[in-house]
Design a protein around this motif. Structure first.
Motif, short mmCIF file in Angstrom:
data_model
loop_
_atom_site.label_atom_id
_atom_site.label_comp_id
_atom_site.label_asym_id
_atom_site.label_seq_id
_atom_site.Cartn_x
_atom_site.Cartn_y
_atom_site.Cartn_z
N ILE A 260 1.71 4.23 -0.21
CA ILE A 260 2.67 3.96 -1.28
C ILE A 260 2.84 5.19 -2.17
O ILE A 260 3.96 5.56 -2.55
CB ILE A 260 2.22 2.73 -2.10
CG1 ILE A 260 2.40 1.46 -1.26
CG2 ILE A 260 3.00 2.62 -3.42
CD1 ILE A 260 1.90 0.20 -1.92
N ASP A 261 1.74 5.84 -2.46
CA ASP A 261 1.82 7.05 -3.31
C ASP A 261 2.45 8.23 -2.57
O ASP A 261 3.16 9.03 -3.17
CB ASP A 261 0.42 7.42 -3.81
CG ASP A 261 -0.10 6.47 -4.87
OD1 ASP A 261 0.73 5.81 -5.53
OD2 ASP A 261 -1.34 6.38 -5.04
N ARG A 262 2.18 8.34 -1.27
CA ARG A 262 2.71 9.46 -0.50
C ARG A 262 4.23 9.49 -0.53
O ARG A 262 4.85 10.55 -0.58
CB ARG A 262 2.23 9.37 0.95
CG ARG A 262 2.68 10.54 1.83
CD ARG A 262 2.10 10.42 3.24
NE ARG A 262 0.68 10.25 3.18
CZ ARG A 262 -0.01 9.31 3.85
NH1 ARG A 262 0.63 8.47 4.64
NH2 ARG A 262 -1.32 9.23 3.74
N TYR A 263 4.83 8.30 -0.51
CA TYR A 263 6.29 8.22 -0.53
C TYR A 263 6.85 7.96 -1.94
O TYR A 263 8.01 7.61 -2.09
CB TYR A 263 6.77 7.14 0.46
CG TYR A 263 6.44 7.52 1.89
CD1 TYR A 263 7.21 8.44 2.58
CD2 TYR A 263 5.32 6.98 2.52
CE1 TYR A 263 6.90 8.80 3.89
CE2 TYR A 263 5.00 7.33 3.83
CZ TYR A 263 5.79 8.25 4.51
OH TYR A 263 5.47 8.61 5.80
N GLN A 264 5.98 8.11 -2.93
CA GLN A 264 6.36 8.00 -4.33
C GLN A 264 7.06 6.66 -4.61
O GLN A 264 8.11 6.61 -5.26
CB GLN A 264 7.26 9.17 -4.73
CG GLN A 264 6.57 10.52 -4.55
CD GLN A 264 7.47 11.70 -4.91
OE1 GLN A 264 8.68 11.58 -4.98
NE2 GLN A 264 6.85 12.86 -5.14
N LEU A 265 6.43 5.58 -4.14
CA LEU A 265 7.00 4.25 -4.27
C LEU A 265 6.32 3.41 -5.36
O LEU A 265 6.74 2.28 -5.61
CB LEU A 265 6.90 3.50 -2.93
CG LEU A 265 7.61 4.12 -1.73
CD1 LEU A 265 7.36 3.29 -0.48
CD2 LEU A 265 9.09 4.28 -1.99
N ARG A 266 5.30 3.95 -6.01
CA ARG A 266 4.51 3.14 -6.93
C ARG A 266 5.37 2.54 -8.04
O ARG A 266 5.22 1.36 -8.39
CB ARG A 266 3.38 3.98 -7.53
CG ARG A 266 2.41 3.17 -8.41
CD ARG A 266 1.29 4.05 -8.92
NE ARG A 266 0.27 4.30 -7.90
CZ ARG A 266 -0.85 3.61 -7.80
NH1 ARG A 266 -1.10 2.62 -8.64
NH2 ARG A 266 -1.73 3.92 -6.87
#
Length: 478
Positions: A260-266
């Motif tokens: 989730i953090d890798r794709y900046q979806l938080r």
């Protein structure tokens, strides 16, 4: 002998076979795809690998042989989920008949078969819906009442992850977790839209589910299960197919949060999902079963069809049609546009010279790419790949692009949220696009490959194939 100083070495132009009419090449591409689909037809795969002699159920594949005495079991459950589940269930109904106590499968809308002893639930894919949730709840209920006298026959194929959503709100976690179906729908769309590969999407799904990632086996133990799997996952990783419903899971809550953090979806992920993953990271929620977990000892996973099997059948058909054939990688992954450039580079080299292989040539590839959405158009990864390949083709000039005929196709017959299986790319398609003043760059920029190929009659329309082993790319070269 070394050339004399100052001499010029000339390589003669390759003598290639004259290309037949484009429609003939397109027909050849369709024949090759059809041969691949027949090899991984799930109904035939079951009937050729599973037999019943009295009470003895025998399974024979390239990888294993199993003899199971059905007299040891008082109840047989036939369960399944995925796009290819219905024909698998039909084969087992014909094989086992009245021995089946209860049958329940969940399929994507339109992927139906006429079944006698098995209830069929249609649900949404790739974004889950309430019908899939209802099916998943009943799967869990059947698993809970299974005992050591129960044999579970699971039919699993691509699509099962989305078709069996069972969010943690339905699990008595005691931690106040309430992940709703709507929350999972939001996250699924986010992950699909950011270009995350299927193994990463499934990692997150498994850690928000009460049955995926091996949790189903925990519910079903000590029931015995035979799990017949048609693989749509590159590399055939059992922990990724159907989100590892019946296998150990090597991923963790930490992995899911990192994705989730890798794709900046938080910032766009529902708070309930973040809370659930944090509780798992803290050890409040149970991790998915790992290698050595006792529940795994009751399960046997059986691969009955893969992308590799499809490619081998395609190769055989291409040779029968007179092509010098070479099967390449079954690991075509990453962005569809990047894959298109890679495949186009190979095609151009083969088209320009006889150094690589004789003509007519057929190159075969398989795998599953992704598309990072940038526009609001309509299409799928195969159509996008074909459009990007066409863009490469447009820069070659007529001397080369008239020698190459390309097809990218989804083996399930549904490329993304469209009714097309894929698309063709060749000089004829390019000519029609130019005549209609269609700008490839604009359609690619809007991720609108479907409407582009619809206008130039370049779509491959198969309808649902009731199988699913990923994608195929076929290149014919003259």
């Amino acid at each position: 002998m070394n050339p004399q100083s100052g001499s010029t070495i000339r390589i003669n132009n390759p003598t290639t076979a004259a290309a037949p009419k484009p429609q003939t090449c397109r027909h050849h591409l369709q024949q090759i795809v059809q041969a691949a689909l027949q090899r991984v037809d799930p109904y035939q795969a079951i009937h050729t690998r599973v037999t019943l002699c009295g009470d003895l159920l025998r399974v024979n594949t390239e990888d294993l042989a199993i003899d199971l005495d059905l007299s040891h079991y008082g109840r047989i459950l036939l369960l399944g989920a995925g796009k290819a589940t219905a024909p698998m269930a039909r084969a087992f109904e014909e094989l086992l008949g009245e021995r089946i106590d209860t049958g329940l499968i969940c399929v994507k809308e339109g992927h139906l078969e006429a079944l006698q002893r098995t209830e069929v639930i249609e649900a949404s894919h790739p974004v889950p819906d309430q019908r899939g949730l209802d099916a998943a709840r009943r799967f869990a209920q059947l698993a809970n009442i299974a005992d050591e006298k129960t044999l579970i026959i699971n039919c699993l194929s691509g699509g099962a992850s989305a078709l069996l959503p069972y969010p943690l709100e339905l699990q008595s976690s005691g931690a106040g977790v309430a992940v709703s179906l709507a929350d999972k729908q939001i996250l699924t769309r986010l992950l699909l839209g950011c270009g995350a590969p299927i193994d990463e999407i499934n990692c997150v799904r498994k850690h928000l589910s009460a049955i995926k990632g091996g949790h189903f086996l925990r519910l079903a133990a000590p029931a015995r299960s035979l799990n017949f799997i048609l693989s749509d996952v590159v590399g055939d990783d059992l922990s990724s197919i159907a989100s590892g419903l019946t296998s150990a899971d090597p991923t963790t809550f930490s992995d899911a949060i990192n994705i989730i953090d890798r794709y900046q979806l938080r910032s766009r992920t529902p708070a309930s999902i973040l809370a659930a993953l944090e509780l798992g990271l803290a050890g409040t929620l149970a991790e998915t079963p790992k290698e050595g977990d006792h529940c795994l000892s009751y399960a046997t996973n059986i691969l009955i069809g893969t992308n590799h099997h499809a490619l081998l059948a395609a190769e055989q058909q291409a040779r029968q049609l007179g092509y010098h054939t070479r099967a390449g990688s079954v690991m075509i992954t990453g962005e569809a546009r990047h894959a298109a450039r890679y495949l186009a580079t190979i095609a151009r080299e083969v088209a320009a010279s006889d150094l690589f292989m004789e003509k007519p040539a057929c190159l075969l590839f398989g795998g599953e790419t992704v598309v990072t959405l940038q526009g609001n158009g309509k299409g799928g990864r195969n159509q996008e790949l074909a459009l990007a390949f066409l863009q490469e083709l447009s820069a070659w000039g007529d001397a080369l692009n008239k020698k190459v005929f390309f097809l990218s196709a989804a083996t399930d017959g549904n490329d993304g949220p469209t009714d097309a299986a894929g698309a063709f790319a060749d000089a004829e398609v390019l000519s029609r696009a130019k005549s209609d003043a269609l700008e490839i760059d604009r359609y690619l920029g809007d991720n609108d490959s479907y409407h582009f190929f619809e206008k130039v009659t370049g779509l491959l329309m198969t309808g649902p194939t009731n199988t699913n082993v990923g994608d195929l790319q076929i290149i014919l070269i003259y």
